[in-house]
Write an enzyme that holds these catalytic residues in place. Sequence first.
Site, PDB file in Angstrom:
ATOM      1  N   GLU A 190      -5.397   2.033   3.325  1.00 62.24           N
ATOM      2  CA  GLU A 190      -4.089   1.491   4.216  1.00 62.24           C
ATOM      3  C   GLU A 190      -4.489   0.789   5.406  1.00 62.24           C
ATOM      4  O   GLU A 190      -5.126   1.421   6.308  1.00 62.24           O
ATOM      5  CB  GLU A 190      -3.288   2.726   4.250  1.00 62.24           C
ATOM      6  CG  GLU A 190      -1.926   2.091   4.590  1.00 62.24           C
ATOM      7  CD  GLU A 190      -0.845   3.382   4.705  1.00 62.24           C
ATOM      8  OE1 GLU A 190      -0.956   4.346   4.098  1.00 62.24           O
ATOM      9  OE2 GLU A 190       0.106   3.100   5.578  1.00 62.24           O
ATOM     10  N   LYS A 202       3.130  12.853   5.351  1.00 62.06           N
ATOM     11  CA  LYS A 202       2.534  11.830   4.817  1.00 62.06           C
ATOM     12  C   LYS A 202       1.590  11.076   5.757  1.00 62.06           C
ATOM     13  O   LYS A 202       0.467  10.866   5.568  1.00 62.06           O
ATOM     14  CB  LYS A 202       3.540  10.987   4.052  1.00 62.06           C
ATOM     15  CG  LYS A 202       2.586   9.889   2.949  1.00 62.06           C
ATOM     16  CD  LYS A 202       2.253   8.565   3.717  1.00 62.06           C
ATOM     17  CE  LYS A 202       1.478   7.804   2.824  1.00 62.06           C
ATOM     18  NZ  LYS A 202       0.898   6.607   3.506  1.00 62.06           N
ATOM     19  N   HIS A 234       2.378  -2.506  11.572  1.00 63.84           N
ATOM     20  CA  HIS A 234       1.979  -2.319  10.110  1.00 63.84           C
ATOM     21  C   HIS A 234       1.526  -3.837   9.629  1.00 63.84           C
ATOM     22  O   HIS A 234       0.697  -4.152   8.875  1.00 63.84           O
ATOM     23  CB  HIS A 234       2.878  -1.747   9.215  1.00 63.84           C
ATOM     24  CG  HIS A 234       2.513  -1.226   7.825  1.00 63.84           C
ATOM     25  ND1 HIS A 234       1.537  -0.155   7.708  1.00 63.84           N
ATOM     26  CD2 HIS A 234       2.633  -1.869   6.682  1.00 63.84           C
ATOM     27  CE1 HIS A 234       1.465  -0.128   6.446  1.00 63.84           C
ATOM     28  NE2 HIS A 234       1.996  -1.187   5.844  1.00 63.84           N
TER      29      HIS A 234
END
Length: 439
Positions: free
Chosen positions: A85, A280, A393
């Site tokens: 990620e 998470k 992100h």
Amino acid sequence: MITPIQGFSKLSKDEKINWIASNYTHNTQQTKEVLKVYWNSDAKLQKLHDEFIENTITNYYLPLGIAPNFLINNKLYAVPMAIEESSVVAAASKAAKFWLTRGGFKTTILGTEKVGQVHFIFKGDEKKLESFFTAIKPVLFNDSDSITTSMKKRGGGITNIELRNKTEDLEHYYQLHCTFETLDAMGANFINSCLEQFAKTLKREALAYTDFSDKEKNIEVVMSILSNYVPNCVVRAEVSCTVEELSEGNTEDAQHLAEKIVQAVNIAKIEPYRAVTHNKGIMNGIDAVILATGNDFRAIEAGVHAYASRNGKYSSLTNASVDNGVFKFWLDVPLALGTVGGLTNLHPLVKTALEILQKPSATELMQIVAATGLAQNFAAVRSLVTTGIQEGHMKMHLLNILNQLGATDSEKKTLTAHFKTNTVTHSAVVTAYNNLKND
Ligand code: MEV
């Protein structure tokens, strides 16, 4: 039509690839090429990887990154993280740097107890079973001597064996609930070997126990296996600073930011939908270090989420408070880890990752992993309550989009510079890329 195959595991690697590519993919040649491009040119190294599992056809790469500047109990670490990620390593690094000048991370081991159980069925008088268990408890320890000798020499071993009556939940169901100290080993093989020995002893001794009826003598062991639920193998990681230090801006902003972070954590405390995502984010950091250090991330995941539900409702693993102008943020997390055995001595990258971490003991690794999880959560929650998550992100995801579009290095450079001051969205990147191409 695809037909089932017999003896797939007996085929050579090339034969396996041929079979899978020709039966399950459209472009057989291309599939073969993709699979083979990931083979290591060092045949010995490749063989090592082939032999980790059955039916290996190639290697599956993940990037291994470094989050530097982690000050944990006054020791400076560079933390290896294996993860796909885009924003995770960047976020961990940013949080580590932030706390570096605010005292760093403080960690405490709250326990190192591992658990395993022998699950069995006993159809008879519970009182007699209790007396039987008291009588055979020393035998259970003695019979496992050959398994436990070297662990005992190093200060570990079996710490307790308890008989537990579970018949209220399931008819005739009892357990030997056993606890272990496995030191620097994750201990799965040690624990399972002990448990299987306990099961043998239990059955043998029951058959010879004169107070039991014939029915009672026939204890049926259903299974013997360690538990990945380790609520007493827990580490705490914490950070704190004055509220003013929390924001690089003015005091009013800082107070507001501190309260918003506490509010966000409190929401994750009471709202499972949010708690799962909140946790998470913590696991983004935890799993990445677990993978890099050759530990079992499935075991950790299972245990962590069970722990997050230990009070009957799934909840946040982190806590935050503001008291007397001091902001505190902390994480309690169960981590049954090993730094010896398993992959740790086998996988060259795992060995290197452990070396980068200065060859930590299992408890030191627990502390590093927890600090990384806390850092990750801090970074996520701070972004969420300020700019929102997408800004950072998408900035990190930009390269993935450019790679999908097939951008060259120089196009990537131009577009990365462009998006320093422009919002990254998939369509904005496509438009900018097309404009650049048409210039
Ligand atoms: C994304 O991988 C993780 C986050 O969703 C965590 C969170 O929401 O706290 C950003």
